[in-house]
Design an enzyme around this catalytic site. Structure first.
Site, short mmCIF file in Angstrom:
data_model
loop_
_atom_site.label_atom_id
_atom_site.label_comp_id
_atom_site.label_asym_id
_atom_site.label_seq_id
_atom_site.Cartn_x
_atom_site.Cartn_y
_atom_site.Cartn_z
N PRO A 102 0.80 -1.22 0.00
CG PRO A 102 -1.01 -1.60 1.44
CD PRO A 102 0.30 -2.21 0.99
CB CYS A 103 1.15 3.82 -2.56
SG CYS A 103 -0.52 4.27 -3.12
CD GLN A 104 -3.54 3.48 0.29
OE1 GLN A 104 -2.56 2.77 0.48
NE2 GLN A 104 -4.68 3.01 -0.21
CE1 TYR B 295 6.02 3.97 3.78
CE2 TYR B 295 4.81 2.70 2.16
CZ TYR B 295 5.48 2.76 3.36
OH TYR B 295 5.61 1.65 4.13
CB SER B 296 0.66 8.90 -1.52
OG SER B 296 0.23 9.78 -2.53
#
Length: 261
Positions: A78-80, A82-83
């Site tokens: 999941p990228c949330q 670090y986005s």
């Protein structure tokens, strides 16, 4: 030659898995919890089991289900956390699931790991990921590859992390052979003319090979059905971006197996 087998984490609609298929790597299990991507995976890989929770997935469970040696673990965790467009809470974010990936790498001990995330990961969390891989005995290298470099219409920068187990390195680095790119696996020609939509190279997964792409602005699909498709596309890994890494991994793995005979 023994085939190379992969465990797919956070599989989405199978962008990395399609690239694996092109490279000659067999996906033996998916891990994806969202219902809509699960439907897509079942359509295109009907005989591959799907696990729905990375937090409960274990080596013992895979073995009990008859899934043997895994050579590669891959996934866009999941990228949330670090986005650049989010709160950037990193490891403090409840959606930060890198520790679960790390746990599976530690217990399964694949020869290879391939990770994918947004470019914001470079300035938040990537150091920890590389450090964890090093502590597990893997040599890792990150790469920043934009989708536009493989013909997409948007930039879509992504960081790819390639890691290889130190326990399987060549004892003498000088014997590392030069990669032969002649005749290396290529994406099927049918996709070479594919027109990218919103950076979503995986759009074809929603259609048959003889169907044309639809204009998503007015395609007659009810909005409640189109929204999960948009979400899936937005989260999908562009297979053209990741394919060169997988083709290289497969070629190196083949050479390693030949040298071990």
């Amino acid at each position: 030659m023994k085939s190379m087998k992969a465990l797919s984490l956070f599989s989405g609609i199978g962008g990395i898995d399609l690239a694996c298929e092109w490279a000659g790597i067999e996906t033996v299990a998916f891990c994806e919890r969202e219902p809509f991507p699960q439907q897509v995976l079942k359509k295109h890989w009907p005989h591959v089991p799907i696990y729905d929770d990375v937090c409960t997935l274990t080596k013992e469970r895979l073995e009990a289900d008859g899934i043997g040696t895994i050579d590669l673990i891959h996934g866009g965790y999941p990228c949330q956390p670090y986005s650049l467009y989010g709160e950037r809470e990193g490891a403090e974010d409840d959606r930060a699931l890198w520790p679960e990936v790390c746990r599976l790498i530690e217990t399964i001990r694949p020869s290879w790991f391939l990770g994918e995330n947004v470019i914001g990961h470079v300035t938040l969390g990537l150091d920890e990921t590389l450090s964890d891989l090093g502590n597990l005995g893997y040599t890792a290298q990150p790469f920043d590859i934009p989708a536009v470099s493989v013909g997409a219409l948007d930039e879509r920068r992504r960081v790819f992390i390639i890691a290889y187990s130190n326990s399987e390195q060549w004892e003498t680095p000088s014997i590392f052979p030069r990669l032969n790119t002649k005749g290396s696996p290529k994406a099927p020609k049918i996709w070479s003319e594919f027109q990218f939509y919103n950076g979503g190279a995986n759009d074809f997964l929603f259609r048959k090979e003889d169907e044309s792409l639809l204009c998503r602005a007015d395609d007659g699909v009810p909005r409640e059905l189109d929204e999960p498709r948009f979400k899936a596309l937005g989260n999908a890994v562009n297979p053209y971006q990741v394919f060169p890494f997988l083709a290289g991994i497969k070629q190196i793995d083949n050479m390693m197996k030949e040298m071990q005979k």
